[in-house]
Every structure is written in structure tokens, then in C-alpha cells.
Write an enzyme that holds these catalytic residues in place. Sequence first.
Site: not given
Ligand code: UDP
Length: 311
Positions: A10, A32, A35, A57, A62, A75, A91, A145, A186
Amino acid sequence: MRILLTGAAGFLGSHLCDRLLAEGHSVIGMDNLLTGNIDNIQHLAGRDDFTFIKQDVTNYIYIAGPIDAVMHFASPASPIDYLNYPIQTLKVGALGTHNALGVAAAKGARFLLASTSEIYGDPLVHPQREDYAGNVDTIGPRGVYDEAKRFAEAMVMAYHRTHGVDTKIVRIFNTYGPRMRLDDGRVVPNFIGQALRGESLTIYGDGTQTRSFCYVSDLVEGIYRLLMSDYNDPVNIGNPTEMSILEFSNIVNELTNCTSGIVFKEHLRIAGDPQTRQPDITRARNVLDWEPKIDLQTGLEKTIAYFKDRV
Ligand code: UDP
């Protein structure tokens, strides 16, 4: 040390592999690839201090021979990922943490859990200190999560108290840097990807929600210090510089010279988005003598350079 690291392919896992190997440890990386991305650790192939095992996992683990530390980073971790894989997320936090703790107990190894600021939910205390118990909607979309990680923390403390395992819990706040997946949904890869393609940046909601972004090398430094410490209570690791998503979009547009602006979108699947998030890092400062060093502009420039080749 001989270290078992789950989630090794990751974003964070692969940077940890690099750091642990650079410190002279040997690493058994497990993933695995649900992601994770094998390309993140391709450069380690053929080293005799690194072994990769493709395994989920949540199945019995083992490992032959001694293990000195187990680090559990497996995760799905972005909202899109854990909404796509809700059951796997529950899980790996529950069964996966139990299995990884079982290895640590059997081998007499120390144990470090990758936990998350998400255990604070939509926080009613600001900034978030480690003694804040959080405000999580168990059955909301993010519950899979948040509750997996909350269960994982409880399981870790049970192994610490019942079996005397030397356990550590890091609560990771928003982190960014090279090797994030461009499509992980993200805000950092979304905005940079959009800016580099000359598209408008998509802001979910009104953009007043805040986040505090930590560059990956700072995070890895904090985690390494925690692993080496004798501290057993949870420690926040993150960068306390907080800003609204709207401000963040302006910074990305500036650094990429993107002039396509922004577009507001409704929150569709990501309802339950926390309104604020900022780590109180007093504990990390006191216990680990740690604080972030990389400012947002420097970190983003490195991240943009990485994504430029991939867009
Ligand atoms: N966000 C956004 N536009 C995007 C992706 C995310 O405005 O294209 C916002 C999302 O709604 C959140 C913040 O950016 O308020 C951070 O989102 P992210 O998915 O990076 O992680 P989080 O902190 O929410 O787990």
C-alpha cells in the site's frame, strides 16, 4: 529486527518497507493486493532482506522463524475503497488484527497497529486529543472503517493487558505523497489528477470542511519512533496545519498552474464526511520528540511531480 508488515504494497506500507530496510531491518511484506499495488514495492524484488507474501491477513498467518515486530497496516483506507469493500474492511480490522496479534504473541514480538483519525468520527472536540472517545455513527457509510479500527484498538489493548504484548497504536491523520493511487478517490490525488488534466477540481459539499495534511516522510518518521519506543497508549501522528477543502483547492490550482477553477458537487456516497479534523500532537511531541517538518507546498510539489508521470 525481522519485521512482519501487513499492507506492505500500500501507500504507507511501501514507504515503511523502504524506511525499515534503510534502518537495517529485514522485512516480510504481506498484502493481498486488494487495494495495494505491487508496483509500489517492485524495486525491492530480489533483495535478500525483503520477502513478499501475497496473502489475505484475515486467513491464518504462518511465518517460520523468529519475528521481532509485527506492523499491521493492511486495510482499505480511502472512503471510496472502504465503501467498495465494506465487508473486507471490517474483516481486516477485526480478524486480520486478531491474526496479526496472534503472530506477535506467539513470537514474543512487539506490535504496532495502524489506526486512524476516523476513530474520532465527526469530532465534537477540536483539535482531537488521544483521550477524546469520538463521535462515530456505527451504521453510517463510514462505520465499516471507523468501527473496524475501533475494534482493532480494543483488541490490541486486550492483547497488551491479557498477554503482555508490547503494543503500540498510531492514529494516522490525512497523509499524502508519492505512491497514492490516482484513483483512490481521496482529495489529494483527485485534485492533483484533475488539475494536471486541466479539469475543474471537484469540491464535495460547500468546501468549508477542514483537513490537516501530513507529508508521508513525516508520518513514517513518527511511526518509526513509536515502534522503537516503549509507549503503549495511542499516539496521534499528523500535521496540525488545518485548512478548508476550498483553501486546499486553491493551493493545488496555484501549484499546478491550473486555471479551470472548481466545481461544487453533492456528497453522494461519502455522506458522514467529518466537518473538521486536526490532530493535537502534544503527546507525539512529548513522548516521541516528533513533529512534522515538511510544509504543504514542499510536500505537494513532490506529490505533483510523482503524479505528472501518471496522468
Ligand atoms: N473531497 C472533495 N473532493 C474530492 C475528494 C474529496 O471535496 O474530489 C473532500 C471530502 O469530501 C472530504 C475531504 O475532501 O471532506 C477529504 O477527503 P478524503 O477522501 O481525502 O479523506 P477523508 O479525510 O474524508 O477520509
